[in-house]
Every structure is written in structure tokens, then in C-alpha cells.
Design a protein around this motif. Structure first.
Motif, PDB file in Angstrom:
ATOM      1  N   GLU A   5      43.074  58.016  -0.927  1.00  0.00           N
ATOM      2  CA  GLU A   5      42.182  57.559  -1.887  1.00  0.00           C
ATOM      3  C   GLU A   5      41.198  56.584  -1.429  1.00  0.00           C
ATOM      4  O   GLU A   5      40.167  56.622  -1.961  1.00  0.00           O
ATOM      5  N   LYS A   6      41.106  55.877  -0.489  1.00  0.00           N
ATOM      6  CA  LYS A   6      40.323  54.960  -0.024  1.00  0.00           C
ATOM      7  C   LYS A   6      39.314  55.533   1.207  1.00  0.00           C
ATOM      8  O   LYS A   6      38.291  54.996   1.282  1.00  0.00           O
ATOM      9  N   ALA A   7      39.688  56.753   1.548  1.00  0.00           N
ATOM     10  CA  ALA A   7      38.572  57.361   2.534  1.00  0.00           C
ATOM     11  C   ALA A   7      37.675  57.777   2.191  1.00  0.00           C
ATOM     12  O   ALA A   7      37.291  58.257   1.165  1.00  0.00           O
ATOM     13  N   GLU A   8      36.359  57.942   3.080  1.00  0.00           N
ATOM     14  CA  GLU A   8      35.007  58.406   2.697  1.00  0.00           C
ATOM     15  C   GLU A   8      35.119  59.572   2.965  1.00  0.00           C
ATOM     16  O   GLU A   8      34.675  60.355   1.925  1.00  0.00           O
ATOM     17  N   THR A   9      35.657  60.195   3.897  1.00  0.00           N
ATOM     18  CA  THR A   9      36.005  61.675   4.136  1.00  0.00           C
ATOM     19  C   THR A   9      37.158  61.920   4.518  1.00  0.00           C
ATOM     20  O   THR A   9      38.207  61.208   5.049  1.00  0.00           O
ATOM     21  N   VAL A  10      37.878  63.033   4.087  1.00  0.00           N
ATOM     22  CA  VAL A  10      39.194  63.415   4.087  1.00  0.00           C
ATOM     23  C   VAL A  10      39.264  64.752   4.913  1.00  0.00           C
ATOM     24  O   VAL A  10      38.568  65.704   4.479  1.00  0.00           O
ATOM     25  N   ASP A  11      40.057  64.722   5.646  1.00  0.00           N
ATOM     26  CA  ASP A  11      40.418  66.088   6.597  1.00  0.00           C
ATOM     27  C   ASP A  11      41.165  67.013   5.739  1.00  0.00           C
ATOM     28  O   ASP A  11      42.367  66.655   5.334  1.00  0.00           O
ATOM     29  N   GLU A  12      40.707  68.126   5.357  1.00  0.00           N
ATOM     30  CA  GLU A  12      41.513  68.954   4.279  1.00  0.00           C
ATOM     31  C   GLU A  12      42.819  69.361   4.892  1.00  0.00           C
ATOM     32  O   GLU A  12      43.692  69.365   4.299  1.00  0.00           O
ATOM     33  N   ALA A  13      42.808  69.755   6.130  1.00  0.00           N
ATOM     34  CA  ALA A  13      44.156  69.937   6.744  1.00  0.00           C
ATOM     35  C   ALA A  13      45.123  68.910   6.756  1.00  0.00           C
ATOM     36  O   ALA A  13      46.503  69.269   6.333  1.00  0.00           O
ATOM     37  N   ALA A  14      44.742  67.646   7.141  1.00  0.00           N
ATOM     38  CA  ALA A  14      45.815  66.647   6.868  1.00  0.00           C
ATOM     39  C   ALA A  14      46.041  66.352   5.307  1.00  0.00           C
ATOM     40  O   ALA A  14      47.289  66.221   5.216  1.00  0.00           O
ATOM     41  N   ALA A  15      45.456  66.790   4.624  1.00  0.00           N
ATOM     42  CA  ALA A  15      45.574  66.743   3.054  1.00  0.00           C
ATOM     43  C   ALA A  15      46.565  67.525   2.531  1.00  0.00           C
ATOM     44  O   ALA A  15      47.471  67.395   2.025  1.00  0.00           O
ATOM     45  N   ARG A  16      46.364  68.843   3.122  1.00  0.00           N
ATOM     46  CA  ARG A  16      47.322  69.910   2.877  1.00  0.00           C
ATOM     47  C   ARG A  16      48.783  69.750   3.481  1.00  0.00           C
ATOM     48  O   ARG A  16      49.355  70.021   2.822  1.00  0.00           O
ATOM     49  N   ASP A  17      48.695  69.067   4.580  1.00  0.00           N
ATOM     50  CA  ASP A  17      49.922  68.937   5.220  1.00  0.00           C
ATOM     51  C   ASP A  17      50.594  67.728   4.255  1.00  0.00           C
ATOM     52  O   ASP A  17      51.790  67.800   3.964  1.00  0.00           O
ATOM     53  N   TRP A  18      49.873  66.702   3.752  1.00  0.00           N
ATOM     54  CA  TRP A  18      50.411  65.600   3.227  1.00  0.00           C
ATOM     55  C   TRP A  18      51.158  66.286   1.775  1.00  0.00           C
ATOM     56  O   TRP A  18      52.327  65.755   1.419  1.00  0.00           O
ATOM     57  N   THR A  19      50.401  67.207   1.237  1.00  0.00           N
ATOM     58  CA  THR A  19      50.952  67.899   0.076  1.00  0.00           C
ATOM     59  C   THR A  19      52.076  68.572   0.216  1.00  0.00           C
ATOM     60  O   THR A  19      52.929  68.761  -0.582  1.00  0.00           O
ATOM     61  N   LYS A  20      52.202  69.508   1.290  1.00  0.00           N
ATOM     62  CA  LYS A  20      53.284  70.206   1.614  1.00  0.00           C
ATOM     63  C   LYS A  20      54.615  69.352   2.079  1.00  0.00           C
ATOM     64  O   LYS A  20      55.654  69.668   1.437  1.00  0.00           O
TER      65      LYS A  20
END
Length: 151
Positions: free
Chosen positions: A107-122
Motif C-alpha cells: 500500500e505504501k510502495a511507489e512501485t510494486v513488483d507484480e510477481a511479488a504481489a501475485r505471490d502475496w495474493t496466492k
């Protein structure tokens, strides 16, 4: 209607609101935000998940403890509520020490690694069985309080 029936009904309702919130979050929000992180970044106009989750969990937990108090003398109700409590606590501890800190970082990041975000959702979805068990146990407590002896 007796206090144990009312309190188990409320506890089951609140448990299922939490379950529904999790299903909605995974089905709608988690499918989109890894590509567009601003969806979960309130400072960029995105949603604030804490505005749902803090009241939802707080109300459920308060209701669960009140219901445990009223239902302690009823074996089936007590057993079902203790299962709900154990499953909910496992999910909350996992969330508190793993999922929430990472969500706040996204939520606070300026840029987000999409792969890391997808891993979090899984990994977030892996909490679903605990939420489902919490809801089913709360419903079993309500059934037991109503005299259905399903516990």
C-alpha cells in the motif's frame, strides 16, 4: 428468544460476513491490484481494506467472546465456538505476522513488483480454509444453541 441463540446467531452472521469479505477480496480486488497497485493504495485514491477488516474482525471477536461466555455451559455450543476461536486465531496470527505487514508495504510502495504481489495474493488465499472453518464452526454453534445437535 434466549441469549445464547441470539449471540450464536450474531457470531455466525459476523463470521460469514468475514468469509464473504475474503471471497470478495480474492475474487475482485486480488485479481486486479497486482497489475494496478493503486487499487489498494488509499493515498492514490484506492480502497482502504482496513476500513472493512478492522471493524469486521473486531465485531466478530467481541461477539465470539460474549457468545463463549453465554454458551460455556452448553457442551456442543462451547466445542464449536472453541473450534471457531482456534481457526480464527490461527488465521489472525498468520495475518498479523506475515500478510498484513506485506500488505501495508504494498500500500505504501511507489512501485510494486507484480510477481511479488501475485505471490502475496496466492498466499492470502491459503487463509480461506481457516476462515471457512471459522464460519462453519460458528454455524454449528448456532445449530447446537437451537437444539439441532449438529455438533
Amino acid at each position: 428468544m434466549d441469549a445464547i441463540v441470539l449471540s450464536t446467531a450474531l457470531t455466525a452472521l459476523l463470521a460469514n460476513i468475514g468469509l464473504g469479505g475474503g471471497i470478495f477480496e480474492h475474487s475482485v480486488i486480488d485479481r486486479a491490484w497486482p497489475r494496478k497497485p493503486e487499487i489498494v493504495q488509499p493515498r492514490k485514491g484506492g480502497i482502504s481494506r482496513v476500513r472493512f477488516w478492522i471493524p469486521a474482525h473486531s465485531l466478530f471477536e467481541l461477539s465470539l467472546f460474549v457468545t463463549l461466555y453465554f454458551g460455556w455451559g452448553h457442551g456442543g455450543v462451547r466445542r464449536a465456538l472453541l473450534v471457531a476461536l482456534a481457526a480464527h486465531l490461527a488465521m489472525r496470527f498468520w495475518s498479523a505476522f506475515d500478510m498484513i505487514p506485506k500488505a501495508i508495504a504494498f500500500e505504501k510502495a511507489e512501485t510494486v513488483d507484480e510477481a511479488a504481489a501475485r505471490d502475496w495474493t496466492k498466499r492470502s488465499l491459503m487463509r480461506f480454509p481457516l476462515a471457512l472453518l471459522t464460519s462453519l464452526a460458528a454455524l454449528a454453534a448456532f445449530a447446537a444453541a437451537c437444539g439441532l445437535n449438529l455438533v
